[in-house]
Design a protein around this motif. Structure first.
Motif, PDB file in Angstrom:
ATOM      1  N   GLY A   1       0.545  -1.052  -0.020  1.00  0.00           N
ATOM      2  CA  GLY A   1       0.267  -0.136  -0.117  1.00  0.00           C
ATOM      3  C   GLY A   1       0.773   1.528   0.405  1.00  0.00           C
ATOM      4  O   GLY A   1       0.377   2.100   0.204  1.00  0.00           O
ATOM      5  N   ALA A   2       1.769   1.196  -0.094  1.00  0.00           N
ATOM      6  CA  ALA A   2       2.571   1.997  -0.732  1.00  0.00           C
ATOM      7  C   ALA A   2       2.852   2.711  -1.894  1.00  0.00           C
ATOM      8  O   ALA A   2       1.866   2.892  -2.217  1.00  0.00           O
ATOM      9  N   ALA A   3       3.500   3.979  -1.686  1.00  0.00           N
ATOM     10  CA  ALA A   3       3.813   4.448  -3.063  1.00  0.00           C
ATOM     11  C   ALA A   3       3.549   3.498  -4.267  1.00  0.00           C
ATOM     12  O   ALA A   3       4.404   2.531  -4.390  1.00  0.00           O
ATOM     13  N   ARG A   4       1.733   3.531  -4.727  1.00  0.00           N
ATOM     14  CA  ARG A   4       2.265   3.074  -6.065  1.00  0.00           C
ATOM     15  C   ARG A   4       3.044   3.133  -7.136  1.00  0.00           C
ATOM     16  O   ARG A   4       3.606   4.771  -7.291  1.00  0.00           O
ATOM     17  N   ALA A   5       3.218   2.292  -8.432  1.00  0.00           N
ATOM     18  CA  ALA A   5       3.390   3.328  -9.606  1.00  0.00           C
ATOM     19  C   ALA A   5       3.365   4.574 -10.770  1.00  0.00           C
ATOM     20  O   ALA A   5       1.871   4.190 -10.244  1.00  0.00           O
ATOM     21  N   LEU A   6       3.826   4.589 -10.717  1.00  0.00           N
ATOM     22  CA  LEU A   6       3.301   5.949 -11.848  1.00  0.00           C
ATOM     23  C   LEU A   6       2.247   5.711 -12.992  1.00  0.00           C
ATOM     24  O   LEU A   6       3.206   4.792 -13.813  1.00  0.00           O
ATOM     25  N   PRO A   7       1.443   6.256 -13.016  1.00  0.00           N
ATOM     26  CA  PRO A   7       0.196   5.906 -14.507  1.00  0.00           C
ATOM     27  C   PRO A   7       1.219   6.124 -15.564  1.00  0.00           C
ATOM     28  O   PRO A   7       1.901   6.842 -15.599  1.00  0.00           O
ATOM     29  N   PRO A   8       0.701   5.469 -16.762  1.00  0.00           N
ATOM     30  CA  PRO A   8       1.986   5.441 -17.691  1.00  0.00           C
ATOM     31  C   PRO A   8       1.704   7.553 -17.863  1.00  0.00           C
ATOM     32  O   PRO A   8       2.875   8.133 -18.930  1.00  0.00           O
ATOM     33  N   ASN A   9       0.334   7.651 -18.225  1.00  0.00           N
ATOM     34  CA  ASN A   9       0.260   8.929 -18.222  1.00  0.00           C
ATOM     35  C   ASN A   9       1.238   9.931 -17.287  1.00  0.00           C
ATOM     36  O   ASN A   9       1.253  10.870 -18.387  1.00  0.00           O
ATOM     37  N   TYR A  10       1.011   9.777 -16.550  1.00  0.00           N
ATOM     38  CA  TYR A  10       1.710  10.392 -15.528  1.00  0.00           C
ATOM     39  C   TYR A  10       2.647  10.831 -15.890  1.00  0.00           C
ATOM     40  O   TYR A  10       3.659  11.392 -16.214  1.00  0.00           O
ATOM     41  N   ARG A  11       3.581   9.704 -16.228  1.00  0.00           N
ATOM     42  CA  ARG A  11       4.977  10.007 -16.095  1.00  0.00           C
ATOM     43  C   ARG A  11       5.079   9.906 -17.837  1.00  0.00           C
ATOM     44  O   ARG A  11       5.922  11.274 -17.573  1.00  0.00           O
ATOM     45  N   THR A  12       4.457  10.381 -18.867  1.00  0.00           N
ATOM     46  CA  THR A  12       4.403  11.556 -20.442  1.00  0.00           C
ATOM     47  C   THR A  12       4.120  12.999 -19.469  1.00  0.00           C
ATOM     48  O   THR A  12       5.386  13.522 -19.718  1.00  0.00           O
ATOM     49  N   VAL A  13       3.216  13.429 -18.234  1.00  0.00           N
ATOM     50  CA  VAL A  13       3.547  14.233 -18.045  1.00  0.00           C
ATOM     51  C   VAL A  13       4.945  14.699 -17.788  1.00  0.00           C
ATOM     52  O   VAL A  13       5.126  15.981 -17.605  1.00  0.00           O
ATOM     53  N   LEU A  14       5.354  13.658 -16.690  1.00  0.00           N
ATOM     54  CA  LEU A  14       6.081  14.356 -15.747  1.00  0.00           C
ATOM     55  C   LEU A  14       7.397  14.375 -16.973  1.00  0.00           C
ATOM     56  O   LEU A  14       8.187  15.511 -16.585  1.00  0.00           O
ATOM     57  N   ASP A  15       7.606  13.227 -17.937  1.00  0.00           N
ATOM     58  CA  ASP A  15       8.521  13.442 -19.356  1.00  0.00           C
ATOM     59  C   ASP A  15       8.637  14.793 -19.929  1.00  0.00           C
ATOM     60  O   ASP A  15       9.427  15.181 -19.674  1.00  0.00           O
ATOM     61  N   VAL A  16       7.256  15.318 -20.057  1.00  0.00           N
ATOM     62  CA  VAL A  16       6.645  16.626 -20.530  1.00  0.00           C
ATOM     63  C   VAL A  16       7.799  17.769 -19.855  1.00  0.00           C
ATOM     64  O   VAL A  16       8.592  18.525 -20.120  1.00  0.00           O
ATOM     65  N   VAL A  17       7.723  18.018 -18.353  1.00  0.00           N
ATOM     66  CA  VAL A  17       7.943  18.615 -18.028  1.00  0.00           C
ATOM     67  C   VAL A  17       9.543  18.959 -17.218  1.00  0.00           C
ATOM     68  O   VAL A  17      10.415  20.083 -17.350  1.00  0.00           O
ATOM     69  N   GLU A  18      10.354  17.433 -17.229  1.00  0.00           N
ATOM     70  CA  GLU A  18      11.433  17.511 -17.441  1.00  0.00           C
ATOM     71  C   GLU A  18      12.339  17.149 -18.233  1.00  0.00           C
ATOM     72  O   GLU A  18      13.258  17.841 -18.350  1.00  0.00           O
ATOM     73  N   THR A  19      11.882  17.317 -19.619  1.00  0.00           N
ATOM     74  CA  THR A  19      11.878  17.662 -20.767  1.00  0.00           C
ATOM     75  C   THR A  19      12.534  18.972 -21.048  1.00  0.00           C
ATOM     76  O   THR A  19      13.323  19.456 -21.486  1.00  0.00           O
ATOM     77  N   ALA A  20      11.685  19.488 -20.697  1.00  0.00           N
ATOM     78  CA  ALA A  20      11.273  21.379 -20.576  1.00  0.00           C
ATOM     79  C   ALA A  20      12.587  22.127 -19.514  1.00  0.00           C
ATOM     80  O   ALA A  20      12.871  23.050 -19.901  1.00  0.00           O
ATOM     81  N   GLY A  21      12.468  21.051 -18.543  1.00  0.00           N
ATOM     82  CA  GLY A  21      13.878  21.731 -17.657  1.00  0.00           C
ATOM     83  C   GLY A  21      13.757  22.312 -16.917  1.00  0.00           C
ATOM     84  O   GLY A  21      12.628  23.315 -16.953  1.00  0.00           O
ATOM     85  N   PRO A  22      14.120  22.682 -15.697  1.00  0.00           N
ATOM     86  CA  PRO A  22      14.308  23.940 -15.299  1.00  0.00           C
ATOM     87  C   PRO A  22      14.150  24.748 -15.965  1.00  0.00           C
ATOM     88  O   PRO A  22      15.486  25.255 -16.593  1.00  0.00           O
ATOM     89  N   GLY A  23      13.805  26.438 -15.350  1.00  0.00           N
ATOM     90  CA  GLY A  23      13.676  27.837 -15.711  1.00  0.00           C
ATOM     91  C   GLY A  23      12.158  27.732 -16.984  1.00  0.00           C
ATOM     92  O   GLY A  23      12.097  28.435 -17.030  1.00  0.00           O
ATOM     93  N   SER A  24      12.136  26.340 -17.184  1.00  0.00           N
ATOM     94  CA  SER A  24      10.766  26.741 -18.117  1.00  0.00           C
ATOM     95  C   SER A  24       9.291  26.399 -17.237  1.00  0.00           C
ATOM     96  O   SER A  24       9.213  25.817 -16.070  1.00  0.00           O
ATOM     97  N   HIS A  25       8.723  27.514 -17.728  1.00  0.00           N
ATOM     98  CA  HIS A  25       7.204  27.042 -16.952  1.00  0.00           C
ATOM     99  C   HIS A  25       6.428  27.520 -17.602  1.00  0.00           C
ATOM    100  O   HIS A  25       5.841  28.565 -18.666  1.00  0.00           O
ATOM    101  N   LEU A  26       5.820  26.344 -17.491  1.00  0.00           N
ATOM    102  CA  LEU A  26       5.075  25.840 -18.344  1.00  0.00           C
ATOM    103  C   LEU A  26       3.528  25.789 -18.057  1.00  0.00           C
ATOM    104  O   LEU A  26       3.094  25.315 -16.477  1.00  0.00           O
ATOM    105  N   THR A  27       2.119  26.120 -18.716  1.00  0.00           N
ATOM    106  CA  THR A  27       1.271  26.239 -17.776  1.00  0.00           C
ATOM    107  C   THR A  27       0.687  25.290 -18.487  1.00  0.00           C
ATOM    108  O   THR A  27       1.239  24.037 -18.902  1.00  0.00           O
ATOM    109  N   ALA A  28      -0.752  24.559 -17.526  1.00  0.00           N
ATOM    110  CA  ALA A  28      -1.264  22.898 -17.625  1.00  0.00           C
ATOM    111  C   ALA A  28      -1.741  23.440 -19.053  1.00  0.00           C
ATOM    112  O   ALA A  28      -1.334  22.295 -19.905  1.00  0.00           O
TER     113      ALA A  28
END
Lengths: 153, 153
Positions: free
Chosen positions: A11-38
């Motif tokens: 019951g601890a942290a579940r795996a990140l769902p694939p789409n959430y993983r995609t969202v994380l990829d987008v944010v991390e690819t944009a990198g620090p200093g990028s300020h993206l809206t939803a």
DNA sequence: ACTGAGACTGAGAACCGATATCACTCCGTA
DNA sequence: TACGGAGTGATATCGGTTCTCAGTCTCAGT
């Protein structure tokens, strides 16, 4: 803290769902200093997962924010919140002329935080420091000459 | 600076329109430390001018903010902006449990502002510092016991 | 006084970001 | 296989802010 080590425990942290993983990829690819809206994140996410819906992106950002993987920033004067990959705390700057948002390396000193907490009996958990003014580009232009409004984002 | 001395000069500052004066009265009567939303200000303004419309109140707040008479505060996590009479700069605190908003006397040191401005070539005109955490009341309550949500405003 | 220009005003619509809802799918488990 | 919970996408909803428009008022210059 890589996002790939799943917590399989009871019951601890579940795996990140694939789409959430995609969202994380987008944010991390944009990198620090990028300020993206939803919205912007959604557009980019659709390049990876064309059928992903905005609601999923939004939920993903909430989840990732809870997990501490992305930072949500409410910039005064900005209509919508912006997101960036989690990093060490810092302040933000928004140019009142062109709307550009940038990072600044400023944090409230720990001593000040402790003093405030003790004096008011509060437990400070987070801080948000945002400066407003004119960025370097707009600063160079006389404040009436074409306004520097050519780079609003 | 009573509201009756009109500025007769050629296009200089105009006198404050009566309704805007009402809005200013409401904000100033509430006093520093009161953090009113535009809606709340509208409700109070109608006690003085029953026919005043929300749009007028909102426009008045914009004008008064431009004039520097009222401060507009965008609190992260809060749905709407809040207003308070202009005063010396200070930070704000929002309790994540009960939503209460309070003032804290913290300002970014001038030396830090100058250093940031020089390093990045920016002209910092304003700062917004907001802390989040648990207020004294909610801090006293174990974080599951009735949640302390009895005093949301 | 008269008049024209421009500011002020109120009511409501429009806009937009954020969030809730709902039916459906997917996947692991019993 | 049946079940249940999580994930998902489309859409509705909500609330705050801003825009629009027509009517009113004030003022400057006749």
């Amino acid at each position: 803290m890589s996002s790939t080590d799943f917590g399989p425990a009871t019951g601890a942290a579940r795996a990140l769902p694939p789409n959430y993983r995609t969202v994380l990829d987008v944010v991390e690819t944009a990198g620090p200093g990028s300020h993206l809206t939803a919205q912007e994140i959604w557009v980019r996410a659709r390049a990876l997962q064309p059928r992903i819906g905005f609601a999923t992106v939004h939920r993903g950002l909430i989840r990732l924010h809870e997990l501490g993987s992305v930072m949500k920033i409410d910039v005064p004067g900005e209509a919508s919140a912006v997101y960036e990959p989690a990093a060490h705390p810092h302040a933000h700057f928004r140019c009142s002329a062109c709307g550009a948002i940038g990072d600044l390396d400023y944090v409230v000193p720990r001593a000040a935080l402790r003093r405030l907490g003790e004096r008011h009996g509060i437990a400070i958990e987070r801080e948000a420091v945002t400066f407003t003014g004119r960025c370097a580009a707009c600063n160079a232009v006389p404040p009436g000459t074409s306004d520097g409004r050519s780079t609003p984002a």
